[in-house]
Design an enzyme around this catalytic site. Structure first.
Site, mmCIF file in Angstrom:
data_model
loop_
_atom_site.group_PDB
_atom_site.id
_atom_site.type_symbol
_atom_site.label_atom_id
_atom_site.label_comp_id
_atom_site.label_asym_id
_atom_site.label_seq_id
_atom_site.Cartn_x
_atom_site.Cartn_y
_atom_site.Cartn_z
ATOM 1 N N ASP A 94 -34.676 21.092 4.851
ATOM 2 C CA ASP A 94 -35.222 19.732 4.744
ATOM 3 C C ASP A 94 -34.207 18.725 5.287
ATOM 4 O O ASP A 94 -33.128 18.563 4.718
ATOM 5 C CB ASP A 94 -35.527 19.438 3.259
ATOM 6 C CG ASP A 94 -36.340 18.175 3.068
ATOM 7 O OD1 ASP A 94 -36.442 17.376 4.026
ATOM 8 O OD2 ASP A 94 -36.880 17.976 1.958
ATOM 9 N N TYR A 130 -28.374 15.025 -0.500
ATOM 10 C CA TYR A 130 -29.673 15.412 -1.029
ATOM 11 C C TYR A 130 -29.812 16.933 -1.094
ATOM 12 O O TYR A 130 -29.429 17.635 -0.162
ATOM 13 C CB TYR A 130 -30.809 14.848 -0.144
ATOM 14 C CG TYR A 130 -32.102 15.555 -0.421
ATOM 15 C CD1 TYR A 130 -32.844 15.221 -1.559
ATOM 16 C CD2 TYR A 130 -32.538 16.613 0.368
ATOM 17 C CE1 TYR A 130 -33.993 15.920 -1.875
ATOM 18 C CE2 TYR A 130 -33.688 17.314 0.060
ATOM 19 C CZ TYR A 130 -34.409 16.958 -1.063
ATOM 20 O OH TYR A 130 -35.526 17.662 -1.377
ATOM 21 N N GLU A 154 -44.354 24.941 -1.740
ATOM 22 C CA GLU A 154 -43.055 24.652 -2.361
ATOM 23 C C GLU A 154 -43.180 24.828 -3.873
ATOM 24 O O GLU A 154 -44.156 24.389 -4.479
ATOM 25 C CB GLU A 154 -42.650 23.204 -2.038
ATOM 26 C CG GLU A 154 -41.282 22.813 -2.583
ATOM 27 C CD GLU A 154 -40.914 21.377 -2.228
ATOM 28 O OE1 GLU A 154 -41.839 20.551 -2.029
ATOM 29 O OE2 GLU A 154 -39.718 21.079 -2.144
ATOM 30 N N TRP A 192 -32.755 7.532 2.891
ATOM 31 C CA TRP A 192 -32.367 8.555 1.906
ATOM 32 C C TRP A 192 -33.330 9.717 1.965
ATOM 33 O O TRP A 192 -34.503 9.569 2.070
ATOM 34 C CB TRP A 192 -32.347 7.997 0.469
ATOM 35 C CG TRP A 192 -31.929 9.075 -0.458
ATOM 36 C CD1 TRP A 192 -30.657 9.532 -0.697
ATOM 37 C CD2 TRP A 192 -32.790 9.916 -1.240
ATOM 38 N NE1 TRP A 192 -30.665 10.594 -1.564
ATOM 39 C CE2 TRP A 192 -31.962 10.853 -1.903
ATOM 40 C CE3 TRP A 192 -34.171 9.988 -1.421
ATOM 41 C CZ2 TRP A 192 -32.467 11.846 -2.760
ATOM 42 C CZ3 TRP A 192 -34.682 10.958 -2.263
ATOM 43 C CH2 TRP A 192 -33.832 11.886 -2.934
ATOM 44 N N ARG A 218 -47.135 18.394 4.957
ATOM 45 C CA ARG A 218 -46.356 18.440 3.719
ATOM 46 C C ARG A 218 -46.922 17.572 2.600
ATOM 47 O O ARG A 218 -46.272 17.391 1.568
ATOM 48 C CB ARG A 218 -44.915 17.985 4.012
ATOM 49 C CG ARG A 218 -44.090 18.983 4.759
ATOM 50 C CD ARG A 218 -43.689 20.147 3.887
ATOM 51 N NE ARG A 218 -42.684 19.787 2.921
ATOM 52 C CZ ARG A 218 -42.654 20.230 1.664
ATOM 53 N NH1 ARG A 218 -43.615 20.999 1.199
ATOM 54 N NH2 ARG A 218 -41.683 19.886 0.860
ATOM 55 N N HIS A 261 -34.795 15.561 5.403
ATOM 56 C CA HIS A 261 -34.974 14.386 4.537
ATOM 57 C C HIS A 261 -34.845 13.052 5.283
ATOM 58 O O HIS A 261 -34.140 12.130 4.838
ATOM 59 C CB HIS A 261 -34.018 14.469 3.343
ATOM 60 C CG HIS A 261 -34.686 14.089 2.050
ATOM 61 N ND1 HIS A 261 -34.544 12.853 1.457
ATOM 62 C CD2 HIS A 261 -35.524 14.773 1.245
ATOM 63 C CE1 HIS A 261 -35.262 12.814 0.349
ATOM 64 N NE2 HIS A 261 -35.878 13.965 0.199
ATOM 65 N N HIS A 305 -35.789 26.679 -3.833
ATOM 66 C CA HIS A 305 -34.710 25.825 -3.315
ATOM 67 C C HIS A 305 -33.341 26.416 -3.619
ATOM 68 O O HIS A 305 -32.861 26.285 -4.752
ATOM 69 C CB HIS A 305 -34.763 24.467 -3.995
ATOM 70 C CG HIS A 305 -35.911 23.605 -3.585
ATOM 71 N ND1 HIS A 305 -35.922 22.251 -3.786
ATOM 72 C CD2 HIS A 305 -37.085 23.888 -2.976
ATOM 73 C CE1 HIS A 305 -37.044 21.742 -3.335
ATOM 74 N NE2 HIS A 305 -37.783 22.719 -2.840
ATOM 75 N N GLU A 327 -37.962 20.470 8.049
ATOM 76 C CA GLU A 327 -38.810 19.462 7.394
ATOM 77 C C GLU A 327 -38.255 18.052 7.576
ATOM 78 O O GLU A 327 -37.040 17.855 7.554
ATOM 79 C CB GLU A 327 -38.861 19.817 5.902
ATOM 80 C CG GLU A 327 -39.575 18.797 5.047
ATOM 81 C CD GLU A 327 -39.499 19.143 3.561
ATOM 82 O OE1 GLU A 327 -39.111 20.280 3.224
ATOM 83 O OE2 GLU A 327 -39.817 18.266 2.754
ATOM 84 N N ASN A 353 -42.447 9.228 -8.190
ATOM 85 C CA ASN A 353 -41.059 9.277 -8.641
ATOM 86 C C ASN A 353 -40.328 7.947 -8.447
ATOM 87 O O ASN A 353 -40.222 7.444 -7.332
ATOM 88 C CB ASN A 353 -40.323 10.385 -7.860
ATOM 89 C CG ASN A 353 -39.155 10.966 -8.624
ATOM 90 O OD1 ASN A 353 -38.848 10.538 -9.733
ATOM 91 N ND2 ASN A 353 -38.487 11.944 -8.029
ATOM 92 N N ARG A 405 -35.558 27.829 0.800
ATOM 93 C CA ARG A 405 -35.056 26.612 1.432
ATOM 94 C C ARG A 405 -33.544 26.565 1.253
ATOM 95 O O ARG A 405 -33.048 26.829 0.148
ATOM 96 C CB ARG A 405 -35.711 25.375 0.801
ATOM 97 C CG ARG A 405 -35.389 24.085 1.543
ATOM 98 C CD ARG A 405 -35.978 22.862 0.853
ATOM 99 N NE ARG A 405 -35.078 22.336 -0.152
ATOM 100 C CZ ARG A 405 -35.100 21.075 -0.593
ATOM 101 N NH1 ARG A 405 -35.999 20.217 -0.118
ATOM 102 N NH2 ARG A 405 -34.263 20.668 -1.518
ATOM 103 N N GLU A 431 -44.357 14.521 3.224
ATOM 104 C CA GLU A 431 -44.366 14.370 1.763
ATOM 105 C C GLU A 431 -44.487 12.910 1.324
ATOM 106 O O GLU A 431 -44.956 12.646 0.218
ATOM 107 C CB GLU A 431 -43.133 15.026 1.125
ATOM 108 C CG GLU A 431 -41.827 14.296 1.398
ATOM 109 C CD GLU A 431 -40.602 15.045 0.879
ATOM 110 O OE1 GLU A 431 -40.593 16.281 0.946
ATOM 111 O OE2 GLU A 431 -39.676 14.386 0.415
ATOM 112 N N HIS A 441 -46.455 19.759 -0.785
ATOM 113 C CA HIS A 441 -45.251 19.304 -1.505
ATOM 114 C C HIS A 441 -45.324 19.725 -2.977
ATOM 115 O O HIS A 441 -46.326 19.455 -3.640
ATOM 116 C CB HIS A 441 -45.192 17.772 -1.406
ATOM 117 C CG HIS A 441 -43.861 17.185 -1.720
ATOM 118 N ND1 HIS A 441 -43.723 15.926 -2.271
ATOM 119 C CD2 HIS A 441 -42.609 17.659 -1.557
ATOM 120 C CE1 HIS A 441 -42.438 15.663 -2.422
ATOM 121 N NE2 HIS A 441 -41.731 16.697 -2.002
ATOM 122 N N ASP A 444 -41.181 16.479 -9.359
ATOM 123 C CA ASP A 444 -41.841 15.199 -9.674
ATOM 124 C C ASP A 444 -43.354 15.271 -9.480
ATOM 125 O O ASP A 444 -44.065 14.320 -9.809
ATOM 126 C CB ASP A 444 -41.229 14.028 -8.897
ATOM 127 C CG ASP A 444 -41.015 14.286 -7.415
ATOM 128 O OD1 ASP A 444 -40.108 15.067 -7.070
ATOM 129 O OD2 ASP A 444 -41.751 13.708 -6.605
#
Ligand code: EZ4
Ligand code: CO
Length: 409
Positions: free
Chosen positions: A217, A159, A346, A409, A290, A219, A122, A243, A37, A147, A269, A319, A323
């Site tokens: 998550d 996010y 997921e 991020w 993940r 992130h 999600h 996560e 991605n 999630r 991930e 994961h 994407d």
């Protein structure tokens, strides 16, 4: 059976996908996913310029040998671009082998260890009522694990929240990448997040009861001590997992998190080899792996990674964002069905346009996925449809703190 062609197809049915198609002299073709991605063309070039020429004339049945050859002969090992390229070749060769055998791929991996693959969806919302609506919608669609991501007061763009305004209006569902010439800027405040999140889970548990498996998550945004604090604060709400609580390039950081909380931890991930997990698995610092099949060297490498994890009672949580192309998802589903230490999968649905380009055989029934029983992966690429959607630049966002500092991020 010799490889006679290796074509790289970059298409953008709502989002970019990089697909490798390997053709053999027996006319059997196999597909592999190489989508990275926001950096798609780097993998397309790696495959087209440096891998495809090496595959010509090779025995398509020699999957392990080809994997080792691509990994070791490059000299420059690991990294997301290299490992996504190797993954695409590996998955395409497994697709070919399974088609040649006339069996769905999972049969070649040892056969089914379960009847269905538990998937999580999600749910998200800018506030509690919107989040509850989203959870109810997912339950209606059949999801049995959810999630939970929400906006945080004082932060404009976070996010994982689907309904947030996007600068282009192009954003769909929860896909964080946007078709903009430059990455979109989001904002972040860890203290505000840590104050807010336990209240969200308190509300969700009192509305939906104790049974529903809930995931979250982080992130990669917390320091180890912040992650430890969050894990502890969330213990009353019995999460399935927390996560990516820290960036985790530093595997030792998870020791500190682990010492302070019994909230199960999932990570990986953005990892791409077993080495990224060496300390995490050997010291049992995590509960779920993940990695994506697409970003971790394909079925061959994932099988070894998950077998290693299994010795330490660590399970899979492959994961599966949008994407990962339908080809990468299919590879994950065959592996999920076959391995013993399956945890959860997921599952974010692809858009109708993506499903027009990739014809899939998987099913989703009562919260459980199944890859189907077609020979191979069970995915066909419609190349004419793919050609109608040429590559469009798109980037993942990035974060700045209130004072302008760039943050994870
Ligand atoms: O941000 O795949 O758990 N899922 C995720 C994803 C990632 C995207 C990045 O391309 O964290 O939504
Ligand atoms: Co994630």
């Amino acid at each position: 059976m010799k490889i006679v062609a290796a074509d790289i197809i970059v298409s953008s049915p709502d989002r970019n996908f990089v697909t490798l198609k390997i053709t053999t002299d027996e006319g059997i073709t196999g597909l592999g996913d190489a989508t990275l991605n926001g950096r798609e063309l780097s993998v397309a070039s790696y495959l087209r310029d440096h891998v495809a020429p090496l595959l010509m004339g090779r025995d398509a049945h020699r999957i392990e040998d080809t994997w080792q050859f691509l990994y070791r002969s490059a000299y420059w090992r690991r990294g997301p671009v290299t490992m996504a390229a190797i993954a695409a070749v590996d998955v395409a060769l497994w697709d070919i082998k399974a088609k040649a055998a006339g069996m769905p791929l999972y049969q070649l991996l040892g056969g089914a260890s379960r009847t269905g693959i538990m998937a999580y969806g999600h749910a998200s919302g800018r506030d509690i009522p919107e989040l509850f609506d989203s959870i109810r919608r997912h339950l209606d669609e059949g999801f049995r694990s959810i999630r939970v991501q929400t906006s945080v007061p004082g932060i404009n763009a976070v996010y994982g929240v689907a309904a947030q305004p996007s600068s282009t209006g192009q954003r769909y569902d929860y896909e964080p990448a946007q078709r903009t010439p430059l990455p979109v800027e989001e904002d972040w405040d860890t203290r505000a997040y840590l104050r807010h999140l336990p209240q969200v889970f308190e509300a969700v548990r009192s509305e939906f009861g104790p049974e529903l498996p809930l995931l979250h998550d982080g992130h990669h945004r917390m320091t180890p001590i912040q992650a430890a604090k969050l894990g502890k604060a969330l213990e009353p709400y019995d999460l399935f997992w927390l996560e990516d609580c820290t960036p985790a390039e530093n595997q030792e950081a998870l020791r500190l998190v682990r010492q302070h909380t019994t909230t199960p931890l999932a990570i990986g991930e953005v990892f791409n080899t077993v080495w990224d997990y060496q300390t995490l698995i050997r010291e049992q610092l995590i509960d779920y792996v993940r990695s994506a099949v697409t970003h971790t060297g394909g079925i061959t490498a994932m099988r070894k990674l998950l077998d290693f994890a299994a010795q330490y009672q660590i399970k899979s949580g492959i994961h599966g964002p949008t994407d990962i192309s339908p080809v990468g998802m299919a590879a994950a589903l065959h592996l999920d069905l076959a391995i013993h230490n399956f945890g959860i999968q997921e599952y974010m649905k692809h858009t109708p346009l993506a499903n027009e380009v990739f014809r899939q055989s998987f099913t989703f029934t009562d919260g459980y996925l199944h890859p189907g029983d077609q020979p191979g992966l069970g995915v066909e690429l419609d190349e004419e449809a793919a050609a109608r959607f040429p590559y469009e630049p798109a980037y993942l966002p990035f974060n700045r703190l209130k004072d302008g500092t760039v943050h994870d991020w």
